[in-house]
Design an enzyme around this catalytic site. Structure first.
Site, PDB file in Angstrom:
ATOM      1  N   ARG A   1      -4.745  10.419   4.500  1.00  0.00           N
ATOM      2  CA  ARG A   1      -3.875  11.470   4.663  1.00  0.00           C
ATOM      3  C   ARG A   1      -2.880  11.540   3.871  1.00  0.00           C
ATOM      4  O   ARG A   1      -2.157  12.680   3.439  1.00  0.00           O
ATOM      5  CB  ARG A   1      -3.229  11.261   6.037  1.00  0.00           C
TER       6      ARG A   1
ATOM      7  N   ASP B   1       4.460   0.539  12.411  1.00  0.00           N
ATOM      8  CA  ASP B   1       3.269  -0.167  11.689  1.00  0.00           C
ATOM      9  C   ASP B   1       3.061  -1.553  12.177  1.00  0.00           C
ATOM     10  O   ASP B   1       2.060  -2.215  11.662  1.00  0.00           O
ATOM     11  CB  ASP B   1       3.292   0.002  10.175  1.00  0.00           C
TER      12      ASP B   1
ATOM     13  N   LYS C   1       0.682  -1.262   0.109  1.00  0.00           N
ATOM     14  CA  LYS C   1       0.066   0.163  -0.098  1.00  0.00           C
ATOM     15  C   LYS C   1       0.667   1.307   0.078  1.00  0.00           C
ATOM     16  O   LYS C   1       0.795   2.284  -0.651  1.00  0.00           O
ATOM     17  CB  LYS C   1      -0.791   0.108   1.251  1.00  0.00           C
ATOM     18  N   ASN C   2       1.739   1.307   0.781  1.00  0.00           N
ATOM     19  CA  ASN C   2       2.759   2.521   1.182  1.00  0.00           C
ATOM     20  C   ASN C   2       3.730   2.816   0.090  1.00  0.00           C
ATOM     21  O   ASN C   2       4.319   4.062   0.053  1.00  0.00           O
ATOM     22  CB  ASN C   2       3.082   2.624   2.346  1.00  0.00           C
TER      23      ASN C   2
ATOM     24  N   CYS D   1      -5.101  12.516  13.322  1.00  0.00           N
ATOM     25  CA  CYS D   1      -5.944  11.165  13.236  1.00  0.00           C
ATOM     26  C   CYS D   1      -5.604  10.439  14.306  1.00  0.00           C
ATOM     27  O   CYS D   1      -4.937  10.826  15.280  1.00  0.00           O
ATOM     28  CB  CYS D   1      -5.416  10.400  11.880  1.00  0.00           C
TER      29      CYS D   1
ATOM     30  N   ARG E   1       0.238  14.487  13.614  1.00  0.00           N
ATOM     31  CA  ARG E   1       1.025  14.360  12.295  1.00  0.00           C
ATOM     32  C   ARG E   1       1.008  15.725  11.299  1.00  0.00           C
ATOM     33  O   ARG E   1       0.395  15.835  10.357  1.00  0.00           O
ATOM     34  CB  ARG E   1       0.072  13.175  11.473  1.00  0.00           C
TER      35      ARG E   1
ATOM     36  N   ARG F   1      -8.956  -0.367   4.493  1.00  0.00           N
ATOM     37  CA  ARG F   1      -8.116   0.693   3.996  1.00  0.00           C
ATOM     38  C   ARG F   1      -6.720   0.041   3.444  1.00  0.00           C
ATOM     39  O   ARG F   1      -6.121   0.392   2.548  1.00  0.00           O
ATOM     40  CB  ARG F   1      -7.812   1.955   4.816  1.00  0.00           C
TER      41      ARG F   1
ATOM     42  N   ILE G   1       7.666   6.940  17.195  1.00  0.00           N
ATOM     43  CA  ILE G   1       7.353   7.620  16.255  1.00  0.00           C
ATOM     44  C   ILE G   1       5.935   8.466  16.275  1.00  0.00           C
ATOM     45  O   ILE G   1       5.837   9.752  16.066  1.00  0.00           O
ATOM     46  CB  ILE G   1       7.121   6.732  14.877  1.00  0.00           C
TER      47      ILE G   1
HETATM   48  C1  EPZ Z   1       4.114   7.150   6.873  1.00  0.00           C
HETATM   49  O1  EPZ Z   1       3.321   8.278   7.227  1.00  0.00           O
HETATM   50  C2  EPZ Z   1       3.176   5.878   6.371  1.00  0.00           C
HETATM   51  N1  EPZ Z   1       2.122   6.057   5.668  1.00  0.00           N
HETATM   52  C3  EPZ Z   1       2.630   5.438   7.903  1.00  0.00           C
HETATM   53  O2  EPZ Z   1       1.761   4.172   7.750  1.00  0.00           O
HETATM   54  C4  EPZ Z   1       3.789   5.136   8.690  1.00  0.00           C
HETATM   55  O3  EPZ Z   1       3.279   4.714  10.044  1.00  0.00           O
HETATM   56  C5  EPZ Z   1       4.747   6.336   8.943  1.00  0.00           C
HETATM   57  O4  EPZ Z   1       5.145   6.704   7.877  1.00  0.00           O
HETATM   58  C6  EPZ Z   1       6.008   6.010   9.728  1.00  0.00           C
HETATM   59  O5  EPZ Z   1       6.642   4.772   9.209  1.00  0.00           O
HETATM   60  C7  EPZ Z   1       2.305   6.146   4.321  1.00  0.00           C
HETATM   61  O6  EPZ Z   1       3.375   5.999   3.899  1.00  0.00           O
HETATM   62  C8  EPZ Z   1       1.314   6.715   3.478  1.00  0.00           C
HETATM   63  P1  EPZ Z   1       6.149  10.322   8.870  1.00  0.00           P
HETATM   64  P2  EPZ Z   1       3.925   9.650   7.326  1.00  0.00           P
HETATM   65  O7  EPZ Z   1       5.925  11.715   8.229  1.00  0.00           O
HETATM   66  O8  EPZ Z   1       4.779   9.978   6.143  1.00  0.00           O
HETATM   67  C9  EPZ Z   1       6.340  13.840  12.228  1.00  0.00           C
HETATM   68  C10 EPZ Z   1      -0.037   2.801   7.846  1.00  0.00           C
HETATM   69  O9  EPZ Z   1      -0.474   2.360   8.926  1.00  0.00           O
HETATM   70  N2  EPZ Z   1       6.338  14.877  11.301  1.00  0.00           N
HETATM   71  O10 EPZ Z   1       7.434   9.509   8.612  1.00  0.00           O
HETATM   72  O11 EPZ Z   1       2.564  10.392   7.531  1.00  0.00           O
HETATM   73  C11 EPZ Z   1       5.141  12.896  12.465  1.00  0.00           C
HETATM   74  O12 EPZ Z   1       4.149  13.644  13.159  1.00  0.00           O
HETATM   75  C12 EPZ Z   1       0.609   4.386   8.126  1.00  0.00           C
HETATM   76  O13 EPZ Z   1       0.220   2.194   6.851  1.00  0.00           O
HETATM   77  C13 EPZ Z   1       6.414  16.201  11.534  1.00  0.00           C
HETATM   78  O14 EPZ Z   1       6.466  16.505  12.659  1.00  0.00           O
HETATM   79  O15 EPZ Z   1       4.927   9.553   8.782  1.00  0.00           O
HETATM   80  C14 EPZ Z   1       5.729  11.538  13.175  1.00  0.00           C
HETATM   81  O16 EPZ Z   1       5.911  11.840  14.349  1.00  0.00           O
HETATM   82  C15 EPZ Z   1      -0.041   4.983   9.211  1.00  0.00           C
HETATM   83  N3  EPZ Z   1       6.272  17.229  10.323  1.00  0.00           N
HETATM   84  C16 EPZ Z   1       7.138  11.615  12.452  1.00  0.00           C
HETATM   85  O17 EPZ Z   1       7.411  12.682  11.954  1.00  0.00           O
HETATM   86  C17 EPZ Z   1       6.179  16.383   9.245  1.00  0.00           C
HETATM   87  O18 EPZ Z   1       6.132  17.534   8.162  1.00  0.00           O
HETATM   88  C18 EPZ Z   1       7.155  10.590  11.226  1.00  0.00           C
HETATM   89  O19 EPZ Z   1       6.048  10.841  10.410  1.00  0.00           O
HETATM   90  C19 EPZ Z   1       6.231  15.236   8.748  1.00  0.00           C
HETATM   91  C20 EPZ Z   1       6.251  14.345   9.847  1.00  0.00           C
END
Ligand code: EPZ
Length: 422
Positions: free
Chosen positions: A93, A309, A22-23, A117, A122, A401, A331
């Site tokens: 998202r 995840d 998916k991702n 969420c 996030r 999803r 995370i």
């Molecule tokens: C990706 O989300 C995945 N989604 C998530 O999978 C996964 O849990 C996550 O990466 C971590 O591995 C997709 O790939 C579509 P991040 P993402 O930006 O990119 C902070 C699932 O179940 N952050 O790596 O949204 C954030 O809040 C999903 O399949 C900021 O502060 O996650 C978090 O604490 C859920 N500012 C950390 O960084 C930003 O601009 C990592 O989030 C961006 C992120």
């Protein structure tokens, strides 16, 4: 809304085919926005998030066709509206992944802010900071990101303050279309990012450093060859099956995997005592359960660490292990929503800050539970499979999803699982 009824304890038996990731599929589908010609895909998983992505792309004017049986998608990107509206982004998202390609190709984009969420706030501030550094003027107004660039995005050096998967992906996509070279520092090393980078490279973009913390991209050379984009296997689905096999003490074979991307997960399950055999080509994983599992102490981390995840699913396994385990979630700040539900089955889990302390082994007894997010749903289903009695897991649209027909696959493996609408 659909719910699952699970009669446990279940035993699983046989082989399960892991679907496309998916991702990985999501950013690659959004990449179609970069082209004027048709882009085609293979091994696309049959998921709501794919349906949502195609719906969002259609709302921009693209046409697409999806053969769900064959797993093929064709996108004809005739973009008329450079906008990802709230109605779509609130469902998923990952709609933020429209921002990089729209801005890079068309010089403007209006994308709804994703909002928080169930697993945390996030924010997307890093995405915006990086694109601003590439020359975009960005303002956030009335819940929307309005981004514009005069002429084209310019290459830059951007260091992510914290590792972000979709942040790295958005910048990687934008950089491939920008003028000049971009260096992404503290980049995400996740296999999904590597797959995206390799595809951009196959489309003619010189990229180095994939899978490391520093990625360099030479922009402006993107060309669409005719070969379809093939989505690689879903490492989180594969990990979820290992968790389910071990929790139900079943012998299970996973096919269509890539075990080379799963070292941290395999190491954790092995350290609990599980037998896991991987074929020489890494495409098959054979899971051999044991009667007693050991308690462990771990933390989630960006790749190559143990994936957040997989945290919810692992907690169920730890409920069945002997002794006290500790899992630190590093995370997302709120990714323990499943704990209150698991406790309803008799799990002994305490939350201390961002740590889950699990006392095992527990005998789980069926109870109704409510799914809160995608991976939490998977953990509730696994718990339902181990629990004695009939467990109902409500709101399983979260599961749909991200897991291709999980209930069908479970039935195929011998579990007594029924989908009902309520
Ligand atoms: C990706 O989300 C995945 N989604 C998530 O999978 C996964 O849990 C996550 O990466 C971590 O591995 C997709 O790939 C579509 P991040 P993402 O930006 O990119 C902070 C699932 O179940 N952050 O790596 O949204 C954030 O809040 C999903 O399949 C900021 O502060 O996650 C978090 O604490 C859920 N500012 C950390 O960084 C930003 O601009 C990592 O989030 C961006 C992120």
């Amino acid at each position: 809304m659909d719910a699952l009824l699970i009669n446990g304890p279940a035993k699983l038996k046989g082989e399960v085919k892991v679907a496309g990731s998916k991702n990985t599929a999501l950013p690659l589908l959004f990449c179609a926005l970069l082209f004027d010609e048709e882009v085609s895909y293979e091994n696309v998983p049959r998921l709501w998030d794919i349906e949502t992505t195609l719906g969002l792309l259609q709302s921009m004017g693209t046409e697409s066709s999806w053969d769900k049986q064959a797993g093929t998608v064709r996108i004809f990107p005739r973009v008329r509206r450079r906008e990802a509206p709230y109605e779509w982004v609130k469902k998923m998202r990952a709609g933020i992944l429209a921002l990089g390609p729209l801005l890079a190709k068309y010089g403007e984009a209006k994308v709804s802010l994703p909002g928080g969420c169930a697993i945390g706030a996030r924010p997307v501030n890093f995405h915006l900071e990086a694109l601003s550094k590439m020359g975009a003027e960005i303002r956030v107004e009335e819940g929307y990101i309005h981004a514009r660039v005069v002429d084209r995005l310019r290459g830059t050096t951007y260091r992510f303050p914290q590792i972000s998967v979709t942040g790295t992906e958005n910048v990687l996509i934008a950089a491939s279309f920008a003028q000049g070279s971009t260096t992404i520092e503290n980049a995400a090393r996740e296999p999904e990012v590597v797959a995206l980078g390799k595809q951009l490279a196959a489309w003619g973009v010189p990229i180095t450093g994939l899978g490391t913390s520093t990625i360099a991209v030479e922009g402006g050379r993107l060309k669409l060859p005719c070969a379809p984009v093939v989505i690689p296997p879903d490492r989180i689905e594969a990990g979820t099956w290992i968790s389910a096999a071990l929790a139900t003490r079943s012998e299970l074979t996973l096919t269509h995997t890539d075990a080379t991307e799963m070292e941290a997960v395999l190491k954790v399950f092995r350290s609990m005592g599980a037998g896991i055999e991987v074929s020489a080509d890494a495409k098959r994983i054979h899971v051999l359960p044991v009667e007693q599992y050991r308690a462990i102490d771990i933390e989630t981390a960006p790749y190559p660490g143990f994936a957040t995840d997989m945290q919810a699913q692992l907690l169920v396994n730890l409920c069945l292990a002997n002794g006290k385990s500790r899992v630190k979630e590093t995370i997302f700040e709120n990714r323990f929503m499943h704990v209150a539900e698991l406790r309803r089955l008799g799990a002994k889990i305490a939350i201390e800050g961002n740590n889950a302390i699990v006392e095992g082994p527990s005998r789980l007894l069926a109870a109704p539970m409510m799914a809160t997010d995608l991976r939490a749903s998977a953990s509730l289903v696994i718990a339902g499979l181990c629990a004695h009695g009939t467990t109902k897991v409500s709101r399983i649209y979260h599961l749909d999803r991200g897991y291709q027909r999980l209930d069908e696959k479970l039935r195929h493996l011998g579990a007594d699982v029924t989908r009902i609408s309520e």
